[in-house]
Design an enzyme around this catalytic site. Structure first.
Site, PDB file in Angstrom:
ATOM      1  N   CYS B 121       0.988  -0.868   0.182  1.00 10.91           N
ATOM      2  CA  CYS B 121       0.375   0.056   0.203  1.00 10.91           C
ATOM      3  C   CYS B 121       0.925   1.450  -0.041  1.00 10.91           C
ATOM      4  CB  CYS B 121      -1.270   0.120   1.352  1.00 10.91           C
ATOM      5  SG  CYS B 121      -1.490   1.456   1.776  1.00 10.91           S
ATOM      6  N   CYS B 124      -0.228   4.146   2.256  1.00 11.69           N
ATOM      7  CA  CYS B 124      -0.771   4.074   3.502  1.00 11.69           C
ATOM      8  C   CYS B 124      -0.375   1.938   4.368  1.00 11.69           C
ATOM      9  CB  CYS B 124      -1.411   4.826   4.305  1.00 11.69           C
ATOM     10  SG  CYS B 124      -3.443   3.599   3.448  1.00 11.69           S
ATOM     11  N   SER B 125      -1.355   1.917   4.588  1.00  7.54           N
ATOM     12  CA  SER B 125      -0.597   1.158   4.598  1.00  7.54           C
ATOM     13  C   SER B 125      -2.072  -0.564   5.091  1.00  7.54           C
ATOM     14  CB  SER B 125      -0.475   0.631   6.578  1.00  7.54           C
ATOM     15  OG  SER B 125      -1.768   1.154   6.833  1.00  7.54           O
ATOM     16  N   CYS B 126      -3.149  -0.343   4.328  1.00  2.85           N
ATOM     17  CA  CYS B 126      -4.251  -0.699   3.370  1.00  2.85           C
ATOM     18  C   CYS B 126      -3.680  -2.461   3.461  1.00  2.85           C
ATOM     19  CB  CYS B 126      -4.900   0.011   2.330  1.00  2.85           C
ATOM     20  SG  CYS B 126      -4.859   1.618   2.546  1.00  2.85           S
TER      21      CYS B 126
END
Lengths: 114, 217
Positions: B121, B124-126
């Site tokens: 991602c 962000c950090s999905c």
């Protein structure tokens, strides 16, 4: 080719020199802080409340000043964003947060003396 | 302090089974105080209860890569389930009792002898949290996010994964609304293994796509 707009801080795909650095594979156990923040966001975004939506959280994280974005840990960024959104939406007011912080500081200094 | 453990791992190789060290990390004192203040205020105002919070933490603690591994192992032994998993991952997960209500959409991507998937991602950090739990720290790191789309084979090599040149590496960028989960190839030498035995082979990293499962112990 036309000039591209400047990249936003969070838009990291392919960005150098990060894209040439090794990846730190150290595993981190989640702290109680991390779990609390994660759970608060879940509860705030739950359909029964809909106080903060995920896209709003992202907007608030992505609006953090670049040096804060890079300095803060993952869940510290979430916390800052949740704080900013709760004030923005009037769910909490700034004075109440300040009072609570003062109360907690006092309580902690009393505990330290005890 | 929270982000102050950046150190290069160039001095030793990483095998796929190596256990990475676990670092202690915590919030700054100001962040810890702010978290407590917001939490207490929201509880005092009745936005949620302390019990709601505790239940949600217990629920997230129960979400971990072993849950995803059950899905993958079932797909390996049951072709009809695999088709359902590829068609509608959340519905297939619900079949195994994994609650995906209120979770963002999940898409399962099948690795084949000619195509390997790597999930990142960049923004962000999905991550498919409802199935795998909280993502590892490296998945959220600026280096992984920057590099996976530019040097995927270099990233794979750092995780000890070396794919033949004729295998296409497809990097997929997760979003807040659509999270990807990799269905790795069933390792050779596992004929006749039951689901539980297969599930042990399925690691978190293999469902992100940085490693491939093997039957070697």
């Amino acid at each position: 080719m036309s000039q591209s707009p400047p990249r936003a801080t969070h838009d990291l795909g392919g960005v150098e020199p990060l894209a040439s650095r090794p990846i730190d594979r150290t595993e981190h156990e989640l702290t109680q802080f991390d779990k609390n923040v994660d759970a608060m966001m879940y509860l705030l975004s739950h359909p029964s409340r809909r106080i903060i939506r995920v896209d709003e959280l992202r907007r608030a994280i992505e609006s953090l000043p670049p040096h804060e974005y890079m300095r803060l840990s993952y869940y510290e960024k979430w916390l800052r964003a949740i704080h900013d959104l709760l004030l923005e939406k009037g769910v909490l007011d700034r004075a109440a947060v300040e009072n609570k912080l003062a109360e907690l500081r006092l309580q902690m200094s009393d505990e330290a003396k005890a | 302090m929270a982000d102050a453990h950046v150190h290069a791992h160039q001095d030793h190789p990483h095998g796929p089974d190596e256990h990475a060290p676990i670092a202690a990390h915590g919030p700054s004192p100001e962040s810890a105080l702010l978290e407590r203040a917001i939490r207490e205020l929201l509880i005092e105002q009745g936005v949620f209860t302390a019990d709601d919070l505790r239940r949600q933490i217990d629920l997230m603690d129960s979400r971990n890569p072993a849950v995803g591994a059950k899905l993958i192992a079932r797909a390996w032994v049951d072709p009809a389930f695999k088709q359902r998993l590829l068609a509608n991952a959340k519905a297939a997960a619900e079949e195994l009792g994994i609650d995906c209500s209120n979770a963002p959409d999940v898409m399962v991507l099948e690795n084949t002898p000619k195509r390997h998937h790597l999930v990142v991602c960049t923004l962000c950090s999905c991550y498919p949290k409802a199935i795998l739990g909280i993502p590892p720290a490296w998945y959220k790191s600026p280096e992984y996010r920057a590099r996976a789309v530019k040097d995927p084979r270099g990233v794979l090599a750092e995780f000890g994964t070396h794919l033949p040149d004729d295998v296409e590496v497809r990097v997929v960028d997760s979003t807040a609304d659509l999270r990807y989960l990799v269905l790795p190839m069933r390792p050779a030498g596992t004929d006749g293994w039951d689901e539980d035995r297969l599930a042990v082979l399925v690691t978190r990293d293999s469902m992100i796509g940085v490693t491939v499962p093997t039957a070697a112990s």
